[in-house]
Write an enzyme that holds these catalytic residues in place. Structure first.
Site, PDB file in Angstrom:
ATOM      1  CB  CYS A 158      -0.744   0.083   1.188  1.00  0.00           C
ATOM      2  SG  CYS A 158      -0.011  -0.500   2.658  1.00  0.00           S
TER       3      CYS A 158
HETATM    4  P1  NAD Z   1      -9.817  -5.482  -1.674  1.00  0.00           P
HETATM    5  O1  NAD Z   1     -10.538  -4.299  -1.175  1.00  0.00           O
HETATM    6  O2  NAD Z   1     -10.084  -6.245  -3.198  1.00  0.00           O
HETATM    7  O3  NAD Z   1      -9.930  -6.851  -0.723  1.00  0.00           O
HETATM    8  C1  NAD Z   1      -9.546  -6.582   0.580  1.00  0.00           C
HETATM    9  C2  NAD Z   1     -10.534  -7.629   1.336  1.00  0.00           C
HETATM   10  O4  NAD Z   1     -11.711  -7.174   1.300  1.00  0.00           O
HETATM   11  C3  NAD Z   1     -10.141  -9.130   1.019  1.00  0.00           C
HETATM   12  O5  NAD Z   1     -10.370  -9.691   2.199  1.00  0.00           O
HETATM   13  C4  NAD Z   1     -11.548  -9.182   0.193  1.00  0.00           C
HETATM   14  O6  NAD Z   1     -12.053 -10.484   0.332  1.00  0.00           O
HETATM   15  C5  NAD Z   1     -12.452  -8.361   0.844  1.00  0.00           C
HETATM   16  N1  NAD Z   1     -13.538  -7.776   0.189  1.00  0.00           N
HETATM   17  C6  NAD Z   1     -13.630  -7.485  -1.142  1.00  0.00           C
HETATM   18  N2  NAD Z   1     -14.834  -6.969  -1.579  1.00  0.00           N
HETATM   19  C7  NAD Z   1     -15.780  -6.792  -0.312  1.00  0.00           C
HETATM   20  C8  NAD Z   1     -17.038  -6.365   0.034  1.00  0.00           C
HETATM   21  N3  NAD Z   1     -17.699  -5.852  -0.765  1.00  0.00           N
HETATM   22  N4  NAD Z   1     -17.231  -6.204   1.415  1.00  0.00           N
HETATM   23  C9  NAD Z   1     -16.543  -6.553   2.213  1.00  0.00           C
HETATM   24  N5  NAD Z   1     -15.268  -7.247   1.840  1.00  0.00           N
HETATM   25  C10 NAD Z   1     -14.837  -7.345   0.792  1.00  0.00           C
HETATM   26  O7  NAD Z   1      -8.145  -5.499  -1.989  1.00  0.00           O
HETATM   27  P2  NAD Z   1      -6.907  -6.162  -2.600  1.00  0.00           P
HETATM   28  O8  NAD Z   1      -7.295  -5.908  -3.864  1.00  0.00           O
HETATM   29  O9  NAD Z   1      -7.040  -7.535  -2.081  1.00  0.00           O
HETATM   30  O10 NAD Z   1      -5.743  -5.658  -1.784  1.00  0.00           O
HETATM   31  C11 NAD Z   1      -5.150  -4.616  -2.157  1.00  0.00           C
HETATM   32  C12 NAD Z   1      -5.299  -3.194  -1.656  1.00  0.00           C
HETATM   33  O11 NAD Z   1      -5.251  -3.318  -0.393  1.00  0.00           O
HETATM   34  C13 NAD Z   1      -4.536  -2.202  -2.464  1.00  0.00           C
HETATM   35  O12 NAD Z   1      -5.486  -0.987  -2.764  1.00  0.00           O
HETATM   36  C14 NAD Z   1      -3.614  -1.800  -1.128  1.00  0.00           C
HETATM   37  O13 NAD Z   1      -3.148  -0.254  -1.268  1.00  0.00           O
HETATM   38  C15 NAD Z   1      -4.551  -1.858  -0.072  1.00  0.00           C
HETATM   39  N6  NAD Z   1      -3.808  -2.245   1.223  1.00  0.00           N
HETATM   40  C16 NAD Z   1      -3.874  -1.045   2.259  1.00  0.00           C
HETATM   41  C17 NAD Z   1      -3.193  -1.359   3.338  1.00  0.00           C
HETATM   42  C18 NAD Z   1      -3.111  -0.036   4.243  1.00  0.00           C
HETATM   43  O14 NAD Z   1      -2.575  -0.335   5.607  1.00  0.00           O
HETATM   44  N7  NAD Z   1      -3.495   1.098   3.919  1.00  0.00           N
HETATM   45  C19 NAD Z   1      -2.440  -2.231   3.502  1.00  0.00           C
HETATM   46  C20 NAD Z   1      -2.368  -3.565   2.518  1.00  0.00           C
HETATM   47  C21 NAD Z   1      -3.338  -3.213   1.344  1.00  0.00           C
END
Ligand code: NAD
Length: 503
Positions: free
Chosen positions: A277
């Site tokens: 991130c």
């Molecule tokens: P994502 O938003 O697709 O998924 C994250 C989590 O949410 C997963 O467990 C997923 O199954 C769940 N999810 C997906 N849709 C959902 C919904 N409608 N309702 C509830 N839960 C749902 O993210 P990703 O693509 O897996 O991860 C990458 C993203 O995460 C990037 O944007 C990255 O920058 C961000 N990230 C942020 C941090 C931080 O601390 N700021 C840390 C790590 C990753």
């Protein structure tokens, strides 16, 4: 897992992105009802857990830290196998759990409240931190164990129960982490893991919020999903802890040490294949050093080792097929006015090799540096999770700050300069929650606040003492022992000053 086994309806296979044919874990995915049931289990277990004295809960956190430390290498190897993170970084990620436990085991003996003077005599005022209840925690898989620990450890220490929904593509790492936590002696139902897809998680969370069995939502993931989860929590009058995406800028001043800047740009742009991130989004380099920087940066990227994450490499494969597909879309955002200065783009294959590396069938991608990016470009404005970094120029520091803030994220940022005045001006002007000076955009520490603003989050902070405000609610108590009803604001002694007095 946890209080009750949640047997899933459909099966998900988590695979090794370095060898996509290799299944690392097979898990059943739960439906919304099972998610809500886990929250009810947690709610029941939380009452007793909250009664365990905080120092004793701190000892449990200490045990988790020791267990993770003793299993560090196997856990790191699993993380490498499941998401392709280079082993040295995976080991660092595991270390972060230990550091987090080390910080919070002591918090068990602090978790301070205050005594506060009253405006009336014979009356004492106190504050207490109360656990919130049940925390539902949903996490991304690019930091499959460290980022969850930032929620789980303080939430449990504060006397909450947790329902954790990890990313599907990091299921094996999550399961291993759950087992390590469980071995610490946590009572049944205090920590629960539910594997589910996004849609069922959302529906399950909605059910649980309606039933009143979730009192805090923690979400780490994309800004798009974070917005939906935040809205849902808001409808139930809760403020979620939202940790979202980033478009992290790096400003390079004319007085910067360029070797250091190149090293920082390489690590933050392409380490973990650009899938942190806090990964570098755009380099904003002063026009007077632009050519020199770009030339050196391109050379460094060309020399970097990409390959088997079990070896000593800068980057391994992308996390999962979903991320490879999305990354290929980001590559289509490259426009005719851009110049790719890093050579080949796209997946590393026999037909598109990187030196003598043909990708071995894994989800490996060429690192891409795009020069000539403009403030209106999608490449400039949106997070591009993966190994792609944009470059643009500026002439004054004010302009650099304005460019750095333009995309509207606000997670991390960096400036390379040898002039302290530039560093402090940048700090004041940048909207990010984290600022590095002469350091890459990534590199959190367990006792420093972590979190973003704008599209990167709603201002919540994790880590250190700051995260306690996410997992406790302040309670104010007043105790009057005067034996009469003393009314605040009304029955207050007055000492009359002579405000006309002049010397
Ligand atoms: P994502 O938003 O697709 O998924 C994250 C989590 O949410 C997963 O467990 C997923 O199954 C769940 N999810 C997906 N849709 C959902 C919904 N409608 N309702 C509830 N839960 C749902 O993210 P990703 O693509 O897996 O991860 C990458 C993203 O995460 C990037 O944007 C990255 O920058 C961000 N990230 C942020 C941090 C931080 O601390 N700021 C840390 C790590 C990753």
């Amino acid at each position: 897992m946890g209080g009750k086994d949640t047997t899933g309806e459909s099966v998900y296979e988590s695979t090794n992105p370095a060898r996509p044919g290799e299944v690392v874990a097979r898990v059943g995915l739960a439906d919304a009802a099972a998610f809500a049931a886990a929250c009810r289990t947690a709610k029941e277990a939380q009452r007793e857990w909250a009664k365990v004295p905080a120092p004793v809960r701190g000892r449990v956190i200490a045990s988790i830290g020791r267990l993770v430390e003793a299993n560090a290498e196997s856990l790191a190897r699993l993380v490498t196998r499941e998401i392709g993170k280079p082993y040295a970084e995976a080991l660092g990620e595991v270390r972060e759990i230990v550091d987090t436990c080390d910080f919070f085991l002591g918090e068990g003996r602090r978790l301070y409240g205050q005594t506060v003077p009253s405006e009336m005599p014979d009356k004492n005022l106190f504050t207490f931190r109360n656990p919130v209840g049940v925390a539902a925690v949903i996490t991304a898989g690019n930091f499959p164990v460290a980022v969850p620990s930032w929620y789980l450890v303080p939430a449990l220490l504060c006397g909450n129960a947790v329902v954790w929904k990890p990313a599907e593509y990091a299921a094996a790492s999550a399961e291993a982490m759950y087992r390590l936590f469980a071995a610490s002696g946590l009572p049944d139902g205090v920590l629960n893991v539910v594997f589910a897809d996004g849609a069922q998680t959302f529906a399950g969370l909605e059910l649980a919020l309606e039933e009143g069995s979730v009192h805090k939502v923690g979400f780490t993931g994309s800004s798009e999903v974070g917005r939906k989860v935040g809205e849902l929590a808001g409808r139930h009058l809760q403020s979620a802890c939202l940790e979202l995406g980033g478009k992290n800028p790096m400003v390079i001043m004319p007085d910067a040490d360029l070797d250091l800047a190149v090293e920082g740009a390489l690590f933050s742009g392409f380490g973990t294949a650009g899938q942190r991130c806090t990964s570098l989004g755009t380099v904003i380099v002063h026009e007077s050093v632009h050519d020199e920087f770009v030339e050196r940066f391109a050379r460094a990227a060309a020399a970097a080792r990409i390959g088997d994450p079990e070896q000593d490499v800068l980057a391994g494969p992308l996390l999962d097929q979903k991320f490879a597909d999305r990354y290929e879309e980001y590559l289509t955002w490259i426009q005719p006015h851009h110049e790719v200065v890093s050579g080949s783009t796209g997946r590393i294959t026999e037909d598109n090799p990187r030196g003598d590396f043909d990708g071995d069938g894994g989800l490996y991608y060429h690192p891409v540096i795009v020069d000539g990016v403009r403030p209106g470009d999608r490449l400039f404005l949106e997070e591009t999770f993966g190994p792609i970094v944009g470059v643009t120029t500026f002439s004054t520091l004010d302009e650099a700050v304005e460019l750095a803030n333009r995309p509207g994220y606000g997670l991390s940022s960096s400036i390379y300069t040898t002039n302290p005045k530039h560093a402090f001006r940048f700090r004041e002007g940048i909207s990010a929650g984290m600022v590095s000076v002469n350091n890459s955009t990534s590199g959190a520490e367990a006792h420093l606040p972590f979190g973003g603003n704008g599209k990167s989050g709603n201002g919540s902070r994790q880590s250190g003492m700051w995260v306690l405000d996410q997992f406790t609610r302040w309670q104010a108590m007043n105790w009057d022992f005067s034996g009469r009803l003393q009314k605040a604001q009304m029955d207050v002694a007055e000492i009359v000053p002579d405000l006309e007095f002049r010397i």
